[in-house]
Design a protein around this motif. Structure first.
Motif, mmCIF file in Angstrom:
data_model
loop_
_atom_site.group_PDB
_atom_site.id
_atom_site.type_symbol
_atom_site.label_atom_id
_atom_site.label_comp_id
_atom_site.label_asym_id
_atom_site.label_seq_id
_atom_site.Cartn_x
_atom_site.Cartn_y
_atom_site.Cartn_z
ATOM 1 N N GLU A 260 0.493 -0.802 0.148
ATOM 2 C CA GLU A 260 -0.095 -0.258 0.319
ATOM 3 C C GLU A 260 1.168 1.208 -0.036
ATOM 4 N N GLU A 261 1.568 1.168 1.081
ATOM 5 C CA GLU A 261 2.234 2.964 1.099
ATOM 6 C C GLU A 261 3.599 2.754 -0.022
ATOM 7 N N LYS A 262 4.043 1.004 -0.711
ATOM 8 C CA LYS A 262 5.332 1.755 -1.543
ATOM 9 C C LYS A 262 7.103 1.865 -0.920
ATOM 10 N N LEU A 263 6.757 2.794 0.055
ATOM 11 C CA LEU A 263 8.041 3.436 1.100
ATOM 12 C C LEU A 263 7.698 2.864 2.029
ATOM 13 N N LEU A 264 8.585 2.887 2.914
ATOM 14 C CA LEU A 264 8.679 2.092 4.323
ATOM 15 C C LEU A 264 10.151 2.986 5.125
ATOM 16 N N PHE A 265 10.122 4.453 6.090
ATOM 17 C CA PHE A 265 11.096 3.810 6.743
ATOM 18 C C PHE A 265 11.200 3.335 8.005
ATOM 19 N N SER A 266 12.683 3.135 8.501
ATOM 20 C CA SER A 266 12.484 1.780 9.716
ATOM 21 C C SER A 266 11.701 1.686 10.457
ATOM 22 N N LYS A 267 11.854 3.770 10.943
ATOM 23 C CA LYS A 267 11.128 3.478 11.988
ATOM 24 C C LYS A 267 9.817 4.183 11.750
ATOM 25 N N GLU A 268 9.632 3.796 10.984
ATOM 26 C CA GLU A 268 7.838 3.367 10.276
ATOM 27 C C GLU A 268 7.778 2.587 11.320
ATOM 28 N N ILE A 269 8.849 1.475 10.938
ATOM 29 C CA ILE A 269 8.184 -0.197 10.777
ATOM 30 C C ILE A 269 8.300 -0.377 12.441
ATOM 31 N N GLU A 270 9.612 0.585 12.868
ATOM 32 C CA GLU A 270 9.555 0.192 14.578
ATOM 33 C C GLU A 270 8.305 0.556 15.521
ATOM 34 N N VAL A 271 7.563 2.024 14.812
ATOM 35 C CA VAL A 271 6.659 1.985 15.719
ATOM 36 C C VAL A 271 5.681 1.797 15.403
ATOM 37 N N MET A 272 4.905 0.610 14.077
ATOM 38 C CA MET A 272 4.467 0.224 13.571
ATOM 39 C C MET A 272 4.027 -0.665 13.856
ATOM 40 N N TYR A 273 5.548 -1.115 14.613
ATOM 41 C CA TYR A 273 4.470 -2.804 15.389
ATOM 42 C C TYR A 273 4.938 -3.191 16.867
ATOM 43 N N ASP A 274 6.087 -1.973 17.138
ATOM 44 C CA ASP A 274 6.572 -2.048 18.666
ATOM 45 C C ASP A 274 7.992 -3.070 18.631
ATOM 46 N N ILE A 275 8.742 -2.699 18.014
ATOM 47 C CA ILE A 275 9.783 -3.319 17.945
ATOM 48 C C ILE A 275 11.202 -2.123 17.514
ATOM 49 N N GLU A 276 12.363 -2.618 18.200
ATOM 50 C CA GLU A 276 14.214 -1.500 18.606
ATOM 51 C C GLU A 276 13.861 -2.153 17.489
ATOM 52 N N GLN A 277 15.240 -1.048 16.891
ATOM 53 C CA GLN A 277 15.542 -0.476 15.431
ATOM 54 C C GLN A 277 16.817 -1.112 15.764
ATOM 55 N N SER A 278 16.975 -2.243 16.461
ATOM 56 C CA SER A 278 18.274 -3.425 15.771
ATOM 57 C C SER A 278 17.778 -4.208 15.677
ATOM 58 N N ALA A 279 15.883 -4.784 15.539
ATOM 59 C CA ALA A 279 15.344 -5.917 15.497
ATOM 60 C C ALA A 279 14.808 -5.473 13.695
ATOM 61 N N VAL A 280 15.207 -4.474 13.295
ATOM 62 C CA VAL A 280 13.941 -4.049 12.015
ATOM 63 C C VAL A 280 14.384 -5.238 11.083
ATOM 64 N N ASN A 281 15.771 -5.224 10.576
ATOM 65 C CA ASN A 281 16.726 -5.853 9.799
ATOM 66 C C ASN A 281 15.671 -7.325 10.641
ATOM 67 N N SER A 282 15.527 -8.142 11.027
ATOM 68 C CA SER A 282 15.706 -9.613 11.039
ATOM 69 C C SER A 282 13.970 -9.736 11.541
ATOM 70 N N PHE A 283 13.183 -8.570 11.516
ATOM 71 C CA PHE A 283 11.449 -8.534 10.630
ATOM 72 C C PHE A 283 11.347 -8.615 9.750
ATOM 73 N N ILE A 284 11.775 -7.361 8.869
ATOM 74 C CA ILE A 284 11.484 -7.322 7.808
ATOM 75 C C ILE A 284 11.979 -8.668 6.875
ATOM 76 N N GLU A 285 12.787 -9.421 7.555
ATOM 77 C CA GLU A 285 13.286 -10.760 7.075
ATOM 78 C C GLU A 285 12.758 -11.760 7.004
ATOM 79 N N LYS A 286 11.699 -11.561 7.950
ATOM 80 C CA LYS A 286 10.746 -12.471 8.308
ATOM 81 C C LYS A 286 9.543 -12.359 7.857
ATOM 82 N N GLU A 287 9.833 -10.746 7.844
ATOM 83 C CA GLU A 287 7.946 -11.152 7.288
ATOM 84 C C GLU A 287 7.815 -10.924 5.735
#
Length: 307
Positions: A260-287
């Motif tokens: 839907e959004e086409k582009l998402l910054f790390s901070k946007e993923i952190e806030v949406m899913y309640d995760i720390e910055q250090s966990a963003v890459n692994s979260f992306i790879e999982k999802e």
């Protein structure tokens, strides 16, 4: 064998549960949205860019409770000899660059800002008028997408969104006729629509951006000025609904959100899913599957774009 729940009653004409009424009205619609939310903003407002992660989550999870209205506030008509924003030390375009960088570093929504030294935005009215024309001719949703794309180009990628060529390209990428829309925005109708938003901004009592105002059926509401944590907006909605608890929707899957959004910054993923910055890459790879996205970086911040 007698089953009391499954009988055919000669008097009622019912085969099934006999307690059913002969006729009753039922409503399969969602409850009517009784709250109007006004988001008073401007395309070149850096603090509006900074609250995008929080605002997106709030709308995604609690949007069933309110009707969302975006209102253009008119941050900068033109530069002149006097101070524009003396409280923040802004007297000329170059003064904006340092302020924007501070906002970007604090919020982690990337802002370059050097544009305001090299090729400054002369007015926020042109992209505001384009927003209004898209809103009038197409929909609030597409207009809001234009606003998002314009801010990406301005803050993260250092493009002058008051220039016709830049605005045309942004609108074209939305699948619309950029030249026609930008031309229409420069006709009297563009400023007329913008003036209507300015009048609404005044009537709402909004004097700074971002301002979010939620108003209930009794015409009472709450006003939240500036960038605030997610909980502020939820608490404000509870107050205006006079409810102690709300039922948020589940956050969307990252794959659906990126589509839907086409582009998402790390901070946007952190806030949406309640995760720390250090966990963003692994979260992306999982999802996400590798074929659906590309990871990039700008100004030290990771972002992903859909392929």
């Amino acid at each position: 064998m007698k089953n009391n729940n499954m009988i055919c009653d000669l008097e009622t004409g019912i085969c099934g549960v006999a307690e059913e009424e002969e006729m009753e009205m039922i409503d399969f619609n969602k409850p009517a949205k009784s709250i109007n939310l006004y988001y008073v903003t401007d395309p070149i407002c850096s603090h509006c860019w900074a609250i995008e992660p929080v605002l997106r989550r709030f709308v995604k999870q609690y949007g069933d409770y309110f009707n969302f209205h975006t209102v253009m506030g008119g941050l900068l008509e033109k530069w002149h000899d006097g101070p524009i924003d003396p409280a923040n030390g802004i007297y000329k375009p170059a003064d904006v660059a340092g302020h924007w960088r501070e906002v970007g570093e604090y919020s982690r929504m990337p802002i370059d800002g050097t544009l305001m030294i090299d090729n400054p935005v002369q007015s926020s009215y042109p992209p505001s008028r384009v927003f209004k024309i898209i809103q009038k001719n197409h929909s609030e949703a597409i207009a809001f997408e234009f606003l998002r794309r314009a801010r990406e180009e301005l803050f993260a990628f250092n493009q002058n969104i008051s220039e016709q060529s830049v605005m045309i390209e942004i609108v074209n990428k939305l699948g619309l006729d950029g030249k026609a829309i930008v031309n229409e925005a420069e006709q009297p109708i563009g400023q007329q629509l913008l003036n209507e938003d300015f009048a609404l901004t005044r009537s709402l009592g909004a004097r700074g951006f971002p301002t979010i105002i939620m108003i209930n059926e009794e015409n009472k509401g709450v006003k939240i000025v500036g960038g605030r944590p997610f909980e502020y907006y939820v608490d404000g909605l509870k107050q205006v609904l006079n409810l102690e608890e709300l039922q948020p929707k589940q956050q969307p899957f990252l794959s659906d959100l990126l589509e839907e959004e086409k582009l998402l910054f790390s901070k946007e993923i952190e806030v949406m899913y309640d995760i720390e910055q250090s966990a963003v890459n692994s979260f992306i790879e999982k999802e996400l599957t590798p074929a659906t996205y590309e990871a990039k970086e700008v100004l030290g911040e990771t972002y992903i774009v859909s392929k």
